[in-house]
Design an enzyme around this catalytic site. Structure first.
Site, PDB file in Angstrom:
ATOM      1  N   ALA A   1       0.834  -1.121  -0.006  1.00  0.00           N
ATOM      2  CA  ALA A   1       0.022  -0.112   0.059  1.00  0.00           C
ATOM      3  C   ALA A   1       1.049   1.236  -0.117  1.00  0.00           C
ATOM      4  O   ALA A   1       0.492   2.282  -0.618  1.00  0.00           O
ATOM      5  CB  ALA A   1      -0.877  -0.161   1.211  1.00  0.00           C
ATOM      6  N   TYR A   2       1.715   1.287   0.750  1.00  0.00           N
ATOM      7  CA  TYR A   2       2.763   2.286   1.001  1.00  0.00           C
ATOM      8  C   TYR A   2       3.499   2.781  -0.497  1.00  0.00           C
ATOM      9  O   TYR A   2       3.324   3.863  -0.769  1.00  0.00           O
ATOM     10  CB  TYR A   2       3.828   2.171   2.088  1.00  0.00           C
TER      11      TYR A   2
END
Ligand SMILES: NC(=O)c1ccc[n+]([C@@H]2O[C@H](COP(=O)([O-])OP(=O)(O)OC[C@H]3O[C@@H](n4cnc5c(N)ncnc54)[C@H](O)[C@@H]3O)[C@@H](O)[C@H]2O)c1
Length: 249
Positions: free
Chosen positions: A155-156
């Protein structure tokens, strides 16, 4: 030795300005004369940060996932200082350090909502003030993870890749108005964000930095200050590496 800039006409908003990279950059901008507005969700950290400035910054408790709070903070900052000429988007979180297919929908959305959507909301709220001045400088804090994709940081990495794309688009859209929009892609700097990351992941990041050490927040402040200054009169839509040699493009 630090470079010297005259930023006495400048008004800088720093999101995530209560600590870490945001605070180091805010303090550097203030040392060159800029008026500072720190926006952060953490009220206690904001109070502590304010005490570290010679001249008190405007501190606003703002959750940058909330467009209404952002719009109100932008209006309040402009009212307080008369304009907004600089923006550093530093608020961000790492999210869970797990294989990407194990992310729950909520865990995924939390990271995207803050790192990507929040960065968009803040750019959208502040750019009209810069357009009114026909002048502005923005730096969005992306990450080397957005270029390379770190394992167990899906996600990052995706959110920071999104910040890079958003920056390139906005930089081109604003280029004719003397508004520069750039982003930086730091490698690992020891800040509180490390509390969210496993030691294994920290070791992975350090092993990939040819400089063989962590980046200092003061080194980020040096790059950001130039990007946010009038000295940066041409460069926009750029992605600035500060990875100690890790970046491969
Ligand atoms: N430290 C690193 O190694 C590193 C490397 C590359 C990129 N980055 C990026 O740099 C930026 C700053 O990270 P840092 O290392 O200074 O982290 P940090 O945790 O020290 O600071 C982040 C700040 O953002 C604030 N924040 C969190 N959620 C918020 C919200 N919803 N609204 C407003 N503020 C909020 C926090 O309160 C905190 O003050 C982040 O975007 C991060 O992804 C950090």
């Amino acid at each position: 030795m630090q470079a010297s800039y005259d930023m006495h006409k400048d008004v800088a908003v720093i999101t995530g300005g209560a600590m870490g990279i945001g605070l180091a950059c805010a303090r550097r901008l203030a040392s060159h004369g800029a008026k500072i507005a720190l926006w952060d969700v953490d009220k206690d950290a904001l109070d502590a940060a304010a005490a570290s400035f010679d001249s008190a910054p405007l501190c606003l408790q703002v959750d940058i996932t909330n467009p209404d709070e952002i719009n109100a903070a932008a209006a309040r900052t402009a009212e307080n200082f008369g304009s907004i000429t600089q923006l550093l988007n530093s608020a961000g979180i790492a999210g869970a350090a797990i294989p990407t297919i194990e992310y729950s929908t909520r865990e995924w959305e939390q990271v995207i909502d803050l790192n990507l959507n929040g960065t968009f909301f803040v750019n959208r709220a502040i750019l009209p003030f810069m357009q009114a001045n026909k002048y502005g400088r923005i730096v969005n804090v992306a990450s080397i993870a957005g270029k390379e994709g770190n394992p167990n940081a899906g996600a990052y990495s995706a959110s920071k890749a999104g910040v890079i794309g958003l920056t390139k688009t906005l930089g081109k859209e604003m280029a004719g108005q003397d508004i520069a929009v750039n982003c930086i892609t730091p490698a690992a700097a020891k800040t509180r964000i490390f509390d969210q990351i496993t030691q294994e992941h920290i070791d992975y990041m350090l092993a990939k930095i040819p400089r063989g050490r962590f980046l200092l927040v003061e080194e980020i402040a040096s790059m950001v200050t130039w990007l946010l200054s009038r000295e940066n009169s041409f460069t926009t839509a750029g992605v600035f590496d500060i990875s100690g040699g890790r970046a491969t493009y």
